[in-house]
Design a protein around this motif. Structure first.
Motif, PDB file in Angstrom:
ATOM      1  N   UNK A  19       0.795  -1.219   0.000  1.00  0.00           N
ATOM      2  CA  UNK A  19       0.000   0.000   0.000  1.00  0.00           C
ATOM      3  C   UNK A  19       0.833   1.278   0.000  1.00  0.00           C
ATOM      4  N   UNK A  20       2.135   1.168   0.256  1.00  0.00           N
ATOM      5  CA  UNK A  20       2.992   2.339   0.124  1.00  0.00           C
ATOM      6  C   UNK A  20       4.434   1.895   0.003  1.00  0.00           C
ATOM      7  N   UNK A  21       5.215   2.763  -0.611  1.00  0.00           N
ATOM      8  CA  UNK A  21       6.659   2.547  -0.623  1.00  0.00           C
ATOM      9  C   UNK A  21       7.350   3.888  -0.676  1.00  0.00           C
ATOM     10  N   UNK A  72      -0.364   3.557  -2.619  1.00  0.00           N
ATOM     11  CA  UNK A  72      -0.977   2.834  -3.727  1.00  0.00           C
ATOM     12  C   UNK A  72      -2.382   2.347  -3.395  1.00  0.00           C
ATOM     13  N   UNK A  73      -3.202   2.297  -4.414  1.00  0.00           N
ATOM     14  CA  UNK A  73      -4.535   1.735  -4.274  1.00  0.00           C
ATOM     15  C   UNK A  73      -4.384   0.215  -4.101  1.00  0.00           C
ATOM     16  N   UNK A 129      -7.779   1.862   4.759  1.00  0.00           N
ATOM     17  CA  UNK A 129      -7.981   1.221   3.459  1.00  0.00           C
ATOM     18  C   UNK A 129      -8.924   2.031   2.575  1.00  0.00           C
ATOM     19  N   UNK A 130     -10.007   2.548   3.137  1.00  0.00           N
ATOM     20  CA  UNK A 130     -10.956   3.327   2.333  1.00  0.00           C
ATOM     21  C   UNK A 130     -10.276   4.546   1.708  1.00  0.00           C
ATOM     22  N   UNK A 131      -9.379   5.188   2.449  1.00  0.00           N
ATOM     23  CA  UNK A 131      -8.662   6.347   1.908  1.00  0.00           C
ATOM     24  C   UNK A 131      -7.734   5.930   0.771  1.00  0.00           C
ATOM     25  N   UNK A 132      -7.090   4.773   0.899  1.00  0.00           N
ATOM     26  CA  UNK A 132      -6.208   4.285  -0.172  1.00  0.00           C
ATOM     27  C   UNK A 132      -7.008   3.862  -1.399  1.00  0.00           C
ATOM     28  N   UNK A 133      -8.168   3.236  -1.174  1.00  0.00           N
ATOM     29  CA  UNK A 133      -9.016   2.844  -2.305  1.00  0.00           C
ATOM     30  C   UNK A 133      -9.487   4.071  -3.079  1.00  0.00           C
ATOM     31  N   UNK A 134      -9.760   5.158  -2.356  1.00  0.00           N
ATOM     32  CA  UNK A 134     -10.261   6.377  -3.004  1.00  0.00           C
ATOM     33  C   UNK A 134      -9.147   7.239  -3.582  1.00  0.00           C
ATOM     34  N   UNK A 135      -8.001   7.313  -2.923  1.00  0.00           N
ATOM     35  CA  UNK A 135      -6.985   8.262  -3.353  1.00  0.00           C
ATOM     36  C   UNK A 135      -5.607   7.708  -3.633  1.00  0.00           C
ATOM     37  N   UNK A 136      -5.431   6.397  -3.490  1.00  0.00           N
ATOM     38  CA  UNK A 136      -4.126   5.802  -3.768  1.00  0.00           C
ATOM     39  C   UNK A 136      -3.840   5.775  -5.258  1.00  0.00           C
TER      40      UNK A 136
END
Length: 115
Positions: free
Chosen positions: A31-33, A61-62, A80-87
């Motif tokens: 989800x991130x790097x 990342x999404x 997770x919801x924030x990553x799904x929307x803005x990743x």
């Protein structure tokens, strides 16, 4: 560090970190790097990068996997919801970082496919 014809080729050191939304790859998503220049060795010794002045890159990342550990955001950051929307889409995982790292090369096999 490599020596050629009596000259020392400077070596850069980069620290890299990834965060995932579960304990193992495959069923879970990265989800991130991020990466940051730690310093250089130029034959005269190691020089640390100045705090705040080093080239750095970070991308969220999404998620691509349906399964995730709901405790993961406590370690990795955004919900997770924030990553799904803005990743960022995994295939566009690099892009322009603003730090001179403009490409990470071709996408690995299966990158962004959810498999």
């Amino acid at each position: 560090m490599e020596q050629r014809s009596g000259r020392v080729t400077p070596t850069g050191y980069v620290s890299v970190d990834v965060e995932a939304d579960g304990p193992i790859p495959g069923p879970f998503s990265m989800v991130s790097f991020g990466a940051v220049v730690a310093g250089w060795h130029d034959g005269a010794g190691f020089r640390r990068a100045e705090p705040g002045a080093a080239a750095a890159f970070h991308r969220e990342l999404r998620p691509i996997a349906e399964e995730y550990d709901p405790r993961a955001p406590a370690v990795s950051g955004p919900a997770r919801a924030a990553l799904e929307a803005g990743g960022a889409a995994p295939r566009s995982r690099c892009g322009s970082s603003g730090s001179g790292w403009s490409s990470c090369g071709p996408a690995p096999k299966g990158c962004g496919t959810g498999r």
